[in-house]
Design a protein around this motif. Sequence first.
Motif, PDB file in Angstrom:
ATOM      1  N   ASN A 143       1.026  -1.140  -0.084  1.00  0.00           N
ATOM      2  CA  ASN A 143       0.026   0.119  -0.139  1.00  0.00           C
ATOM      3  C   ASN A 143       0.728   1.295   0.119  1.00  0.00           C
ATOM      4  O   ASN A 143       1.278   1.677   1.197  1.00  0.00           O
ATOM      5  CB  ASN A 143      -0.953  -0.004   1.062  1.00  0.00           C
ATOM      6  CG  ASN A 143      -1.654   1.267   1.276  1.00  0.00           C
ATOM      7  OD1 ASN A 143      -2.083   2.018   0.178  1.00  0.00           O
ATOM      8  ND2 ASN A 143      -2.585   1.369   2.454  1.00  0.00           N
ATOM      9  N   ILE A 144       1.434   1.480  -1.087  1.00  0.00           N
ATOM     10  CA  ILE A 144       2.302   2.857  -1.248  1.00  0.00           C
ATOM     11  C   ILE A 144       1.924   3.742  -1.935  1.00  0.00           C
ATOM     12  O   ILE A 144       2.777   4.312  -2.813  1.00  0.00           O
ATOM     13  CB  ILE A 144       3.701   2.061  -1.538  1.00  0.00           C
ATOM     14  CG1 ILE A 144       3.535   1.164  -2.955  1.00  0.00           C
ATOM     15  CG2 ILE A 144       4.254   1.151  -0.586  1.00  0.00           C
ATOM     16  CD1 ILE A 144       4.952   0.515  -3.400  1.00  0.00           C
ATOM     17  N   GLN A 182      -0.815  -8.989  -1.398  1.00  0.00           N
ATOM     18  CA  GLN A 182      -2.087  -8.053  -0.954  1.00  0.00           C
ATOM     19  C   GLN A 182      -1.593  -6.717  -1.539  1.00  0.00           C
ATOM     20  O   GLN A 182      -0.634  -6.471  -1.276  1.00  0.00           O
ATOM     21  CB  GLN A 182      -2.291  -8.157   0.500  1.00  0.00           C
ATOM     22  CG  GLN A 182      -2.969  -9.182   0.989  1.00  0.00           C
ATOM     23  CD  GLN A 182      -3.427  -9.472   2.334  1.00  0.00           C
ATOM     24  OE1 GLN A 182      -3.392  -8.213   2.907  1.00  0.00           O
ATOM     25  NE2 GLN A 182      -3.874 -10.584   2.673  1.00  0.00           N
ATOM     26  N   VAL A 183      -2.460  -6.249  -2.391  1.00  0.00           N
ATOM     27  CA  VAL A 183      -2.005  -4.680  -2.870  1.00  0.00           C
ATOM     28  C   VAL A 183      -3.327  -4.234  -3.094  1.00  0.00           C
ATOM     29  O   VAL A 183      -4.613  -4.466  -3.158  1.00  0.00           O
ATOM     30  CB  VAL A 183      -1.408  -4.939  -4.462  1.00  0.00           C
ATOM     31  CG1 VAL A 183      -2.377  -5.500  -5.298  1.00  0.00           C
ATOM     32  CG2 VAL A 183      -0.797  -3.735  -4.749  1.00  0.00           C
ATOM     33  N   THR A 207     -11.884  -4.239  -5.844  1.00  0.00           N
ATOM     34  CA  THR A 207     -11.041  -3.306  -6.680  1.00  0.00           C
ATOM     35  C   THR A 207     -10.946  -1.916  -6.345  1.00  0.00           C
ATOM     36  O   THR A 207     -11.565  -1.064  -5.975  1.00  0.00           O
ATOM     37  CB  THR A 207     -12.038  -3.235  -8.111  1.00  0.00           C
ATOM     38  OG1 THR A 207     -12.349  -4.508  -8.550  1.00  0.00           O
ATOM     39  CG2 THR A 207     -11.171  -2.574  -9.116  1.00  0.00           C
ATOM     40  N   PHE A 208      -9.598  -1.490  -6.479  1.00  0.00           N
ATOM     41  CA  PHE A 208      -9.122  -0.413  -6.001  1.00  0.00           C
ATOM     42  C   PHE A 208      -9.166  -0.209  -4.472  1.00  0.00           C
ATOM     43  O   PHE A 208      -9.316   0.914  -4.154  1.00  0.00           O
ATOM     44  CB  PHE A 208      -9.419   0.607  -6.565  1.00  0.00           C
ATOM     45  CG  PHE A 208      -8.956   0.977  -8.138  1.00  0.00           C
ATOM     46  CD1 PHE A 208      -7.676   1.328  -8.324  1.00  0.00           C
ATOM     47  CD2 PHE A 208      -9.390   0.411  -9.463  1.00  0.00           C
ATOM     48  CE1 PHE A 208      -6.985   1.253  -9.524  1.00  0.00           C
ATOM     49  CE2 PHE A 208      -9.012   0.630 -10.533  1.00  0.00           C
ATOM     50  CZ  PHE A 208      -7.739   0.885 -10.661  1.00  0.00           C
ATOM     51  N   VAL A 209      -9.316  -1.164  -3.916  1.00  0.00           N
ATOM     52  CA  VAL A 209      -9.557  -1.166  -2.199  1.00  0.00           C
ATOM     53  C   VAL A 209      -8.378  -2.214  -1.767  1.00  0.00           C
ATOM     54  O   VAL A 209      -7.401  -1.569  -1.214  1.00  0.00           O
ATOM     55  CB  VAL A 209     -10.848  -1.258  -1.511  1.00  0.00           C
ATOM     56  CG1 VAL A 209     -10.850  -1.376  -0.378  1.00  0.00           C
ATOM     57  CG2 VAL A 209     -11.798  -0.428  -2.316  1.00  0.00           C
ATOM     58  N   ASP A 243       4.932   0.884 -10.142  1.00  0.00           N
ATOM     59  CA  ASP A 243       6.412   0.942 -10.403  1.00  0.00           C
ATOM     60  C   ASP A 243       7.030  -0.558  -9.618  1.00  0.00           C
ATOM     61  O   ASP A 243       7.605  -1.078 -10.371  1.00  0.00           O
ATOM     62  CB  ASP A 243       7.097   1.980  -9.932  1.00  0.00           C
ATOM     63  CG  ASP A 243       7.048   3.367 -10.582  1.00  0.00           C
ATOM     64  OD1 ASP A 243       6.873   3.145 -11.860  1.00  0.00           O
ATOM     65  OD2 ASP A 243       6.736   4.422 -10.134  1.00  0.00           O
ATOM     66  N   LEU A 244       6.766  -0.710  -8.410  1.00  0.00           N
ATOM     67  CA  LEU A 244       7.193  -1.696  -7.691  1.00  0.00           C
ATOM     68  C   LEU A 244       6.784  -3.209  -8.282  1.00  0.00           C
ATOM     69  O   LEU A 244       7.748  -4.021  -8.540  1.00  0.00           O
ATOM     70  CB  LEU A 244       6.803  -1.544  -6.308  1.00  0.00           C
ATOM     71  CG  LEU A 244       7.257  -2.794  -5.287  1.00  0.00           C
ATOM     72  CD1 LEU A 244       8.692  -2.933  -5.388  1.00  0.00           C
ATOM     73  CD2 LEU A 244       6.689  -2.917  -4.266  1.00  0.00           C
ATOM     74  N   LEU A 245       5.389  -3.360  -8.726  1.00  0.00           N
ATOM     75  CA  LEU A 245       4.999  -4.774  -9.167  1.00  0.00           C
ATOM     76  C   LEU A 245       5.727  -5.279 -10.366  1.00  0.00           C
ATOM     77  O   LEU A 245       6.312  -6.232 -10.403  1.00  0.00           O
ATOM     78  CB  LEU A 245       3.514  -4.819  -8.832  1.00  0.00           C
ATOM     79  CG  LEU A 245       2.886  -4.907  -7.712  1.00  0.00           C
ATOM     80  CD1 LEU A 245       1.170  -4.591  -7.637  1.00  0.00           C
ATOM     81  CD2 LEU A 245       3.261  -6.337  -7.067  1.00  0.00           C
ATOM     82  N   PRO A 246       5.695  -4.508 -11.547  1.00  0.00           N
ATOM     83  CA  PRO A 246       6.331  -4.736 -12.528  1.00  0.00           C
ATOM     84  C   PRO A 246       7.937  -5.196 -12.291  1.00  0.00           C
ATOM     85  O   PRO A 246       8.522  -6.077 -12.784  1.00  0.00           O
ATOM     86  CB  PRO A 246       6.323  -3.627 -13.483  1.00  0.00           C
ATOM     87  CG  PRO A 246       4.807  -3.097 -13.141  1.00  0.00           C
ATOM     88  CD  PRO A 246       4.841  -3.063 -11.654  1.00  0.00           C
ATOM     89  N   HIS A 247       8.289  -4.505 -11.600  1.00  0.00           N
ATOM     90  CA  HIS A 247       9.890  -4.508 -11.071  1.00  0.00           C
ATOM     91  C   HIS A 247       9.959  -5.989 -10.311  1.00  0.00           C
ATOM     92  O   HIS A 247      10.891  -6.707 -10.687  1.00  0.00           O
ATOM     93  CB  HIS A 247      10.510  -3.431 -10.353  1.00  0.00           C
ATOM     94  CG  HIS A 247      11.683  -3.807  -9.440  1.00  0.00           C
ATOM     95  ND1 HIS A 247      12.798  -3.978 -10.087  1.00  0.00           N
ATOM     96  CD2 HIS A 247      11.772  -4.051  -8.228  1.00  0.00           C
ATOM     97  CE1 HIS A 247      13.704  -4.106  -9.164  1.00  0.00           C
ATOM     98  NE2 HIS A 247      13.180  -4.309  -8.098  1.00  0.00           N
TER      99      HIS A 247
END
Length: 119
Positions: free
Chosen positions: A54-55, A79-80, A111-113, A61-65
């Motif tokens: 939760n950033i 969990q995101v 979604t988006f939560v 940016d983080l997840l594709p990396h």
Amino acid sequence: MSTTLPRIVGKLPPENVRDRRGQPEDASTSVSIRKFSEVVRELEVDRIDLIKINIEGGEFDLLPHMMSDPMTTEIDNIQVQFHTFIKRAKKMRRAILKKLSETHKCDWCYTFVWENQSR
């Protein structure tokens, strides 16, 4: 393959930084950005049961990396919270979830939560 990561200098809004008298104060912070996989290896982590992300937009940016490194397949639960105030958030979220579906399945999604992906 070596990747050069940028040096980030962040500036906090004055209303968030106060001096000893409670007055707004200018503040900046320099941080070094490191690869997620390098930190995990350096700490000798061999398994991650749960990572909670939760950033505030940084997930795009983080997840594709993270997914560019095979070690992501060793994370049991991701969990995101995706954030909508980022330009093209819906499109980027779909792309991330499509790639993540190669190794993980969606257990639940608000979604988006919050949502959880497990392997």
